[in-house]
Design a protein around this motif. Structure first.
Motif, mmCIF file in Angstrom:
data_model
loop_
_atom_site.group_PDB
_atom_site.id
_atom_site.type_symbol
_atom_site.label_atom_id
_atom_site.label_comp_id
_atom_site.label_asym_id
_atom_site.label_seq_id
_atom_site.Cartn_x
_atom_site.Cartn_y
_atom_site.Cartn_z
ATOM 1 N N ASN A 296 6.921 18.303 1.228
ATOM 2 C CA ASN A 296 5.791 17.384 1.130
ATOM 3 C C ASN A 296 6.210 16.034 0.558
ATOM 4 N N LEU A 297 7.132 16.043 -0.406
ATOM 5 C CA LEU A 297 7.657 14.767 -0.901
ATOM 6 C C LEU A 297 8.343 14.015 0.238
ATOM 7 N N MET A 298 9.145 14.729 1.009
ATOM 8 C CA MET A 298 9.818 14.111 2.145
ATOM 9 C C MET A 298 8.802 13.514 3.112
ATOM 10 N N HIS A 299 7.757 14.270 3.382
ATOM 11 C CA HIS A 299 6.762 13.885 4.382
ATOM 12 C C HIS A 299 5.923 12.694 3.913
ATOM 13 N N TYR A 300 5.292 12.822 2.764
ATOM 14 C CA TYR A 300 4.338 11.801 2.347
ATOM 15 C C TYR A 300 5.016 10.529 1.823
ATOM 16 N N ARG A 301 6.215 10.657 1.282
ATOM 17 C CA ARG A 301 6.921 9.450 0.817
ATOM 18 C C ARG A 301 7.805 8.840 1.912
ATOM 19 N N GLU A 302 7.872 9.479 3.052
ATOM 20 C CA GLU A 302 8.702 9.008 4.168
ATOM 21 C C GLU A 302 10.158 8.801 3.711
ATOM 22 N N LEU A 303 10.701 9.834 3.104
ATOM 23 C CA LEU A 303 12.076 9.764 2.601
ATOM 24 C C LEU A 303 13.078 10.034 3.720
ATOM 25 N N THR A 304 14.271 9.533 3.533
ATOM 26 C CA THR A 304 15.385 9.769 4.457
ATOM 27 C C THR A 304 16.550 10.358 3.682
ATOM 28 N N ILE A 305 17.100 11.469 4.171
ATOM 29 C CA ILE A 305 18.310 12.045 3.603
ATOM 30 C C ILE A 305 19.436 11.873 4.622
ATOM 31 N N VAL A 306 20.564 11.352 4.154
ATOM 32 C CA VAL A 306 21.736 11.229 5.023
ATOM 33 C C VAL A 306 22.922 11.924 4.368
#
Length: 346
Positions: free
Chosen positions: A280-290
């Motif tokens: 949910n953090l990834m989704h709602y904050r629009e995070l990118t992991i590389v």
């Protein structure tokens, strides 16, 4: 000549070996510096699936050309050079698309080919074929040139994470890679750079050299809360985990700002590669992991220019210089976190 050969986990020997001869398409170099890293320490302890012993280790290599093989043009004895560590094939679909860091046929110096813990070594024709032999610019020494290889990896990581102007950047891990990340982030225009580590002594040593905006002792209190306080509750634009820590990767997700970028730069142990991810953090904050996997020949050449131009100073990060006979001492120093950068001078 003398070499440091890996025979088995826990068994690296200083041995006599005949000087190599440059074959067709190869060059022979007199190794002047081959720096060590945490990977060398892991190989010494656990071995590596790409290494078929006995193998001369060492992949952060700089020296001068001693001999040029048949068919090699543009190089001559006496030329000062730096050698890539990761060798892409140059022919596969990924290489043709310019994605040389993820070449599935990649080979490496010190793994598939004898490396730089030796007085002399040959640079394979495959290296020259992908422009992996770089001229060392005037004004920088061999030790500094050897640090171009890890800096190239750092450059790849920051390109993927899009580190740029006005960014707040948190780097978790204050070893040599963490220090290079601090300096490169500044060179790329980051607004503030924070450095965190659980090792208080190494953090203090690193902070004294690279001067982050804040040095954060990760083991004293909640790292996420501390970073949020430093960023006014917003979180950093970029978090780079320059440590083999699943906990650090989870913390990176928790602290990143909205539309933040997270670089999983340090790989995890093979027996513990799984972390928890708050989707949910990834989704709602629009995070990118590389991820970040090594470097390309282009990154190596660019890293040398950054060092030569003074944009990323590295000379002061070399805290220990040891002769080849003391390579095990150097690996021990790296393992214990007692240095920033250790270089071997065969």
């Amino acid at each position: 000549m003398k070499v440091a050969r890996f025979h088995a986990p826990g068994d690296i020997r200083i041995e006599d070996a005949p000087e190599p001869v440059a074959g067709p398409g190869e060059v022979k170099i007199r190794v002047r510096n081959c720096s060590t890293c945490g990977t060398d320490a892991k190989i010494y302890k656990f071995g590596h699936h790409h290494i078929r012993p006995p193998r001369v280790m060492g992949h952060e290599i700089a020296g001068e050309i001693a001999e040029v093989g048949d068919g090699v043009a543009g190089w001559a004895p006496g030329d000062r050079v730096q050698v890539i560590a990761a060798i892409p094939c140059g022919a596969c679909e990924e290489c043709r698309r310019g994605r040389m860091t993820v070449c599935p046929n990649q080979e490496s110096m010190g793994y598939h080919y004898d490396g730089g813990f030796a007085e002399y070594m040959t640079v394979p024709a495959k290296v020259l074929a992908v422009d992996g032999l770089n001229r060392v610019p005037e004004g920088i020494g061999y030790a500094e040139a050897s640090v171009a290889e890890p800096l190239a990896c750092v450059l790849n990581g920051q390109e993927l994470a899009r580190v740029g102007e006005a960014d707040d950047v948190v780097i978790i891990g204050s070893g040599p890679i963490g220090c290079l990340h601090v300096r490169l982030a500044r060179a790329r225009g980051a607004a503030r750079v924070f450095l965190a580590d659980i090792n208080a002594e190494r953090l203090a040593m690193a902070a004294d050299l690279v001067r982050p905006d804040e040095a954060i002792r990760a083991g004293e209190g909640d790292l996420v809360d501390e970073v949020l306080k430093l960023t006014g509750g917003r979180g950093p634009d970029v978090v780079i985990t320059a440590a083999a820590s699943g906990a650090a990767q989870q913390q990176a997700i928790q602290m990143a700002a909205r539309q933040g970028r997270i670089s999983f730069f340090g790989g995890l142990p093979k027996d513990a590669p799984i972390i928890q991810c708050d989707s949910n953090l990834m989704h709602y904050r629009e995070l990118t992991i590389v991820g970040a996997n090594g470097s390309s020949p282009r990154h190596n050449a660019q890293a040398l220019r950054l060092i030569a131009d003074g944009a990323v100073p590295v000379a002061d990060l070399i805290t220990h210089r040891l002769p080849l006979e003391r390579v095990l001492d150097g690996i021990g120093i790296v393992t214990r976190g007692e240095a920033i950068k250790v270089t071997v001078e065969p």
